[in-house]
Structure formats: C-alpha cells, structure tokens
Design an enzyme around this catalytic site. Structure first.
Site, short mmCIF file in Angstrom:
data_model
loop_
_atom_site.label_atom_id
_atom_site.label_comp_id
_atom_site.label_asym_id
_atom_site.label_seq_id
_atom_site.Cartn_x
_atom_site.Cartn_y
_atom_site.Cartn_z
N SER A 111 -10.32 8.62 -3.14
CA SER A 111 -9.58 8.09 -2.20
C SER A 111 -8.42 7.59 -3.03
O SER A 111 -8.39 7.04 -4.47
CB SER A 111 -9.93 6.89 -1.47
OG SER A 111 -8.93 6.23 -0.78
N GLN A 132 -7.62 12.31 -2.71
CA GLN A 132 -7.08 12.32 -1.44
C GLN A 132 -5.70 11.43 -1.74
O GLN A 132 -5.58 10.36 -2.22
CB GLN A 132 -7.96 11.84 -0.64
CG GLN A 132 -7.62 11.18 0.91
CD GLN A 132 -6.73 9.88 0.80
OE1 GLN A 132 -7.22 9.01 0.02
NE2 GLN A 132 -5.76 9.51 1.71
N TYR A 134 -1.75 9.96 0.22
CA TYR A 134 -1.06 9.88 1.72
C TYR A 134 0.42 10.19 1.32
O TYR A 134 0.89 10.12 0.29
CB TYR A 134 -1.15 8.43 2.30
CG TYR A 134 -2.40 7.82 2.41
CD1 TYR A 134 -3.05 8.03 3.40
CD2 TYR A 134 -3.00 7.10 1.39
CE1 TYR A 134 -4.35 7.74 3.92
CE2 TYR A 134 -4.50 6.52 1.57
CZ TYR A 134 -5.13 6.75 2.94
OH TYR A 134 -6.23 6.23 3.14
N THR A 160 -3.94 13.30 3.69
CA THR A 160 -4.21 12.59 4.84
C THR A 160 -3.16 12.39 5.66
O THR A 160 -2.21 11.95 5.18
CB THR A 160 -5.16 11.08 4.52
OG1 THR A 160 -6.27 11.57 3.88
CG2 THR A 160 -5.27 10.66 5.94
N ARG A 169 -8.23 -1.83 14.43
CA ARG A 169 -9.37 -2.09 14.04
C ARG A 169 -9.83 -3.52 14.17
O ARG A 169 -9.56 -4.33 13.42
CB ARG A 169 -9.72 -1.59 12.56
CG ARG A 169 -9.04 -0.30 12.41
CD ARG A 169 -8.83 0.18 10.82
NE ARG A 169 -8.56 1.58 10.85
CZ ARG A 169 -8.20 1.90 9.56
NH1 ARG A 169 -8.39 1.61 8.61
NH2 ARG A 169 -7.39 3.39 9.66
N LYS A 260 -5.92 16.87 5.93
CA LYS A 260 -7.20 16.20 6.75
C LYS A 260 -6.38 15.21 7.66
O LYS A 260 -5.44 14.58 7.64
CB LYS A 260 -7.87 15.21 5.61
CG LYS A 260 -8.77 14.33 6.25
CD LYS A 260 -9.44 13.61 5.12
CE LYS A 260 -10.80 12.67 5.61
NZ LYS A 260 -10.27 11.65 6.57
N HIS A 284 -10.12 10.54 11.42
CA HIS A 284 -10.31 9.32 10.47
C HIS A 284 -11.58 8.71 10.90
O HIS A 284 -11.52 7.16 10.78
CB HIS A 284 -9.15 8.66 10.80
CG HIS A 284 -8.76 7.85 9.45
ND1 HIS A 284 -7.62 8.70 8.73
CD2 HIS A 284 -8.92 6.94 8.61
CE1 HIS A 284 -7.53 7.93 7.53
NE2 HIS A 284 -8.21 6.79 7.28
N ARG A 287 -11.18 5.72 13.35
CA ARG A 287 -10.85 4.47 12.76
C ARG A 287 -9.17 4.49 13.23
O ARG A 287 -8.47 3.41 12.71
CB ARG A 287 -10.88 4.37 11.40
CG ARG A 287 -12.25 3.96 11.06
CD ARG A 287 -12.21 4.52 9.39
NE ARG A 287 -11.57 3.24 8.69
CZ ARG A 287 -12.11 1.99 8.29
NH1 ARG A 287 -13.23 1.50 8.67
NH2 ARG A 287 -11.41 1.38 7.50
#
Length: 386
Positions: A111, A132, A134, A160, A169, A260, A284, A287
């Site tokens: 991540s 991964q 963003y 992502t 959340r 993703k 996700h 989430r």
C-alpha cells in the site's frame, strides 16, 4: 477453548486472535466498514450464497491450482491486497507478508500508506511485488513514487480509484482514527489500552518503530506517527481526477496497470479504454459507500463486458478456498484478500500467514476436487449450482 489457545483453522480464528492481540482502535480499523456496514456484510454473505455443484466419480487424483497472471506463475489464483498501516498490526508486517507470499507462491501488493517503504519491502523480497497507488493532488509525488517503484523492480501497479473522498467509517470516528487526534494519539493517551495489550506494545509499540508511512515520509518530514500524516494524506485525495488522469498515468508507467475499485461495466470499459491491463472489481472492502453491490455480485457482468480485453480480479469477502473457486467460477482471473492476511499476520506473524495461505490453498484444492475440476481453467459457471 479461548481464542488465544486455538489452533487456527479459518479466517475467523485468526480474526479472533488478532482481536485479542490488537488495541481496539487498530482492530476496528481493520475490521470495520462504512456506515451501517451493510455492504461489508454483503461482501461475505454474497460469497456464502453462491452454491458449488458437487460432482462425483471424476478422476481428481491430480489437481493443479496454479495459474498465470501478468507474466507470473502463481500457485493459486490469489494475491494479497494492499493494506494501509499494516506495520501497526505487527512489527514491520509488510516485510513479513511479502516473505510469506513468496513462500506460498502468490503476489503481495504494498500500500501507498504502508508503514514499511518500497525500499524496505524490496530488501525483504527476492522477486518483484506489486505496488498500490492513489491519484494524489501532488502529481509530482505520484511520478516520484512511480519512479521509486520501478527502481525496486515493481512491474505491476494497482491504482485505486474509489477514494475521491473518504467513506463514513463510524468505528474510526468512535475510536478517534477519523479526527480527534488519530488512532495513535488516542492510544498514546490511553495507557490502559496499552497495558491490556502487552504483546502488541512490545512487538509494535516499542519494537516496531519507526511508526511512519515509509513511502510518504519525505513529504511530511516532521511526522513521527501515522496520525501525523493524516492531514497531508486527506488533503491529497483528488476529487477532481478523471479518466484523463489515468491516460497520463498510462504514459508515465510502462508496467502492468490494474485499476482497482470498479463496480460497473461502464467504468470497467473506461479503465481498459484508458490503457489498463486489468481491473479489480471492488468496493474497497465495504469501507467507502455503504449500500453498493458486493464485488462478487458485480463480477459476472464486468467479466462478460471486458474479460476478452483485460484481466479481471475481485476482492471483498474472500474468506475461504471455496470463495476463491467461487470467484474464478464467476469470471475472475484471481481473487485478492485484505483483512484475512493482515488478521493472520497480526495474530501469528509471518509463520501464521504462511499457515493461513497454505490452508486457503488446501481448501481450494478440496473445492476443485469435489466439483470435479482439475485445473483452474475448468472453474467456470458450470461449477456453480445456480
């Protein structure tokens, strides 16, 4: 028998051990979802509702669970999904996970907001792992991270796209991870929570430093805890990003590109049109937007729409080897697991994750044999009892 004395035989066993070992805020960060967690429940529930068709008197004396994905031979159609703050759950957890994944023969995806950096994980690995990322507002940072990933041998980028804004959340809000000083700040002020979790305290709190996002430390140089990164990370999620940005990303990245966070055929087609080599059908992990479809529910339509053009993966709710079989039968080339692998590491470290992955592989082999299939390519709609 208490959960601490279990010989873990399932994802839920590892989850229960992790719950006992972790401070509440960290466990809820892993375990929780958005809103009322209806989608989180559907992720597992929809897999459970897919019935497999048992077949008998087939020659299943030799079952081959291996498959090929992005130029790599996998021991089974499974990969470890990116998990933020993994190193807060076990000492340098991301390095333990990449070693376990290599040992069993499946990919590990690091991540952006991991505790361990690209370079630290690469030092623990013996072959390329996935990364991964963003779409950050600071496009220079994006390009720098791409360059760092390439420099350590990453060939597969998982990008992502379903985090334009952070989902509601509730567990994180209650525990202080979303506002109120952050989870680390709440734990730091909660001495009782520390004392009730001495294994975590000595393994991670004391022995697992530095507690920073290793990939982002140069952008927040004064940070000493994950909560110190919060304002910068939250400010960097780019709600203005469009498919044009993915087209530019495609020009900047010459390896495999996997998008993703798609749940519709339209977005899957747009991802492929923008240059993606694959998509992950994902909400996700429940989430982000509560009330959307589970990944496995959306998977067949998306696979029918784009599988002739790109690889299709799915995550969210995969808890057993049978679920891997269900995912492939529903149109996926492979499944990803997130919570399960970090529960296993949090519960029992690298050795625990190796045992867990071996369990998943064994369960997949049982599912294939009892549905009369001997190769992954035979796992199609015909093995589902629709």
């Amino acid at each position: 028998m208490s959960s601490l004395n279990l010989a873990p035989a399932s994802t839920d066993d590892y989850r229960r051990i992790a719950e006992r070992r972790l401070p509440r805020a960290l466990f809820d960060y892993l375990d929780g979802g958005a809103g009322t967690e209806a989608t989180l429940a559907d992720n597992t529930g929809d897999f459970a509702r897919l019935r497999l068709k048992q077949r008998v008197l087939r020659d299943v004396s030799s079952v081959d669970m291996s498959t090929e994905l992005f130029g790599e031979r996998l021991s089974m159609p499974l990969a470890l999904a990116p998990i933020g703050m993994g190193g807060m759950m076990r000492r340098r957890a991301e390095t333990q996970a990449v070693r376990a994944a290599e040992a069993i023969g499946v990919p590990f995806c690091l991540s952006t907001v991991a505790i361990c950096s690209l370079e630290e994980v690469a030092a623990a690995a013996t072959k390329p792992f996935w990364f991964q990322l963003y779409m950050l507002k600071d496009r220079g940072a994006v390009r720098e991270l791409l360059q760092r990933a390439k420099a350590v041998g990453v060939k597969t980028l998982v990008f992502t796209v379903d985090l334009a804004v952070v989902g509601a959340r509730y567990r994180d809000i209650r525990n202080g991870l979303s506002g109120g000083g952050g989870a680390w700040g709440k734990l730091r002020s909660g001495l009782i929570d520390y004392l009730l979790h001495p294994q975590w305290l000595f393994d991670v709190g004391i022995g697992g430093k530095p507690h920073v996002f290793g990939n982002l430390s140069e952008y927040v140089p004064e940070a000493t805890t994950p909560s110190d990164f919060r304002a910068w990370v939250d400010s960097q999620f780019d709600a203005s990003a469009t498919w044009k940005d993915i087209e530019q990303l495609r020009r900047d990245w010459d390896g495999d590109l996997v998008i993703k966070g798609v749940l519709t055929e339209e977005d899957a087609r747009a991802a492929i049109d923008a240059g993606a080599d694959g998509v992950v059908v994902s909400n996700h992990g429940g989430r982000q937007l509560d009330g959307v479809a589970s990944g496995v529910a959306a998977l067949p339509r998306i696979a029918d729409a784009v599988k002739s053009r790109a690889r299709v993966l799915v995550d969210g709710g995969v808890r057993t080897g049978q679920d891997i079989a269900r995912a492939v039968a529903s149109g996926a080339d492979a499944a990803l697991i997130g919570r399960p692998w970090i529960f296993a590491v949090a519960a029992a470290g690298e050795a625990g994750l190796k045992r867990y992955l071996a369990l998943m592989k064994h369960d997949l082999g049982v599912a294939m044999a009892l549905t009369g299939t001997t190769t992954v390519s035979e796992l199609d709609k015909s093995v589902l009892d629709a």
